[in-house]
Design a protein around this motif. Sequence first.
Motif, PDB file in Angstrom:
ATOM      1  N   VAL A 102       4.326  97.986 -71.846  1.00 39.87           N
ATOM      2  CA  VAL A 102       5.326  98.986 -72.181  1.00 39.87           C
ATOM      3  C   VAL A 102       5.336  99.177 -73.693  1.00 39.87           C
ATOM      4  O   VAL A 102       5.422  98.204 -74.444  1.00 39.87           O
ATOM      5  CB  VAL A 102       6.719  98.537 -71.678  1.00 39.87           C
ATOM      6  CG1 VAL A 102       7.770  99.562 -72.016  1.00 39.87           C
ATOM      7  CG2 VAL A 102       6.677  98.283 -70.175  1.00 39.87           C
ATOM      8  N   TYR A 155      11.557 103.622 -75.353  1.00 38.97           N
ATOM      9  CA  TYR A 155      10.247 103.634 -74.699  1.00 38.97           C
ATOM     10  C   TYR A 155       9.472 104.909 -75.009  1.00 38.97           C
ATOM     11  O   TYR A 155      10.022 106.008 -74.985  1.00 38.97           O
ATOM     12  CB  TYR A 155      10.404 103.475 -73.185  1.00 38.97           C
ATOM     13  CG  TYR A 155      11.009 102.143 -72.838  1.00 38.97           C
ATOM     14  CD1 TYR A 155      10.231 100.992 -72.857  1.00 38.97           C
ATOM     15  CD2 TYR A 155      12.358 102.021 -72.539  1.00 38.97           C
ATOM     16  CE1 TYR A 155      10.778  99.756 -72.576  1.00 38.97           C
ATOM     17  CE2 TYR A 155      12.918 100.791 -72.250  1.00 38.97           C
ATOM     18  CZ  TYR A 155      12.127  99.667 -72.280  1.00 38.97           C
ATOM     19  OH  TYR A 155      12.672  98.445 -72.012  1.00 38.97           O
ATOM     20  N   SER A 186       7.324 106.998 -73.419  1.00 40.08           N
ATOM     21  CA  SER A 186       6.944 107.255 -72.037  1.00 40.08           C
ATOM     22  C   SER A 186       7.431 108.635 -71.601  1.00 40.08           C
ATOM     23  O   SER A 186       8.376 109.172 -72.176  1.00 40.08           O
ATOM     24  CB  SER A 186       7.566 106.187 -71.132  1.00 40.08           C
ATOM     25  OG  SER A 186       7.228 106.418 -69.796  1.00 40.08           O
TER      26      SER A 186
END
Length: 162
Positions: A21, A29, A31
Motif C-alpha cells: 500500500v 493512500y 489509490s
Amino acid sequence: MASCLPTDTWTEEPSRGLRPVKRNSEMKYISCSLRLNNNNITHLHDLQKTVNHFLVEPSHLAWLDLSFNKISHIDQVLFELHELRMLYLHGNSIFILSEVDRLGVLPHLHTITLHGNPIETNKAYRNRVISALPRLKTMDFSAVTRQERVMAKIWHHSNNRS
C-alpha cells in the motif's frame, strides 16, 4: 444519525494485499480504489468525508467496494463520484429496483454488482439494470452480452409506453 463508517475504522490498518500500500506524507493512500466492504454500513451520507480521509485524490476514485454491508438505498452521494468505473453493492439490503436507474448519471460506470440484495428477486432485475446502465460491461461478475442489451432495450420499450 449513524455515520458512514464507525470512527474507529478510520484508524484501522487495511488488510494486507498482494501489493504494498502506497501513502503520501499525510498518510493518505495513493489509490483509485476503496474497499469498505463488511463494515455494517447502513447509509452513505458521510461517504465523501470518508473518501477524502483515506485517498490522496478522492476525485479519481474508480473502484468502490461497498459489498456485504447493510445499505438499503442508493444514496445520491454516489452520483458525485464522476470517475467511478466499478461499484460493488452485492450482499446489501437494496429493495427498490428503480433506485439503480439513478446511477445512469455516472459516465464511466462499466461494472456493478447487486446480487444478494432484495431487488434480485424481481423478475425484471437484470433487464432493468442493463437498460438503466447502458455502458455496463459486467453485472454481478458476469459479462453483459449483446443479446442481453437487445432484450433490455425491448424490455425498456415495452415497459415505458405511455
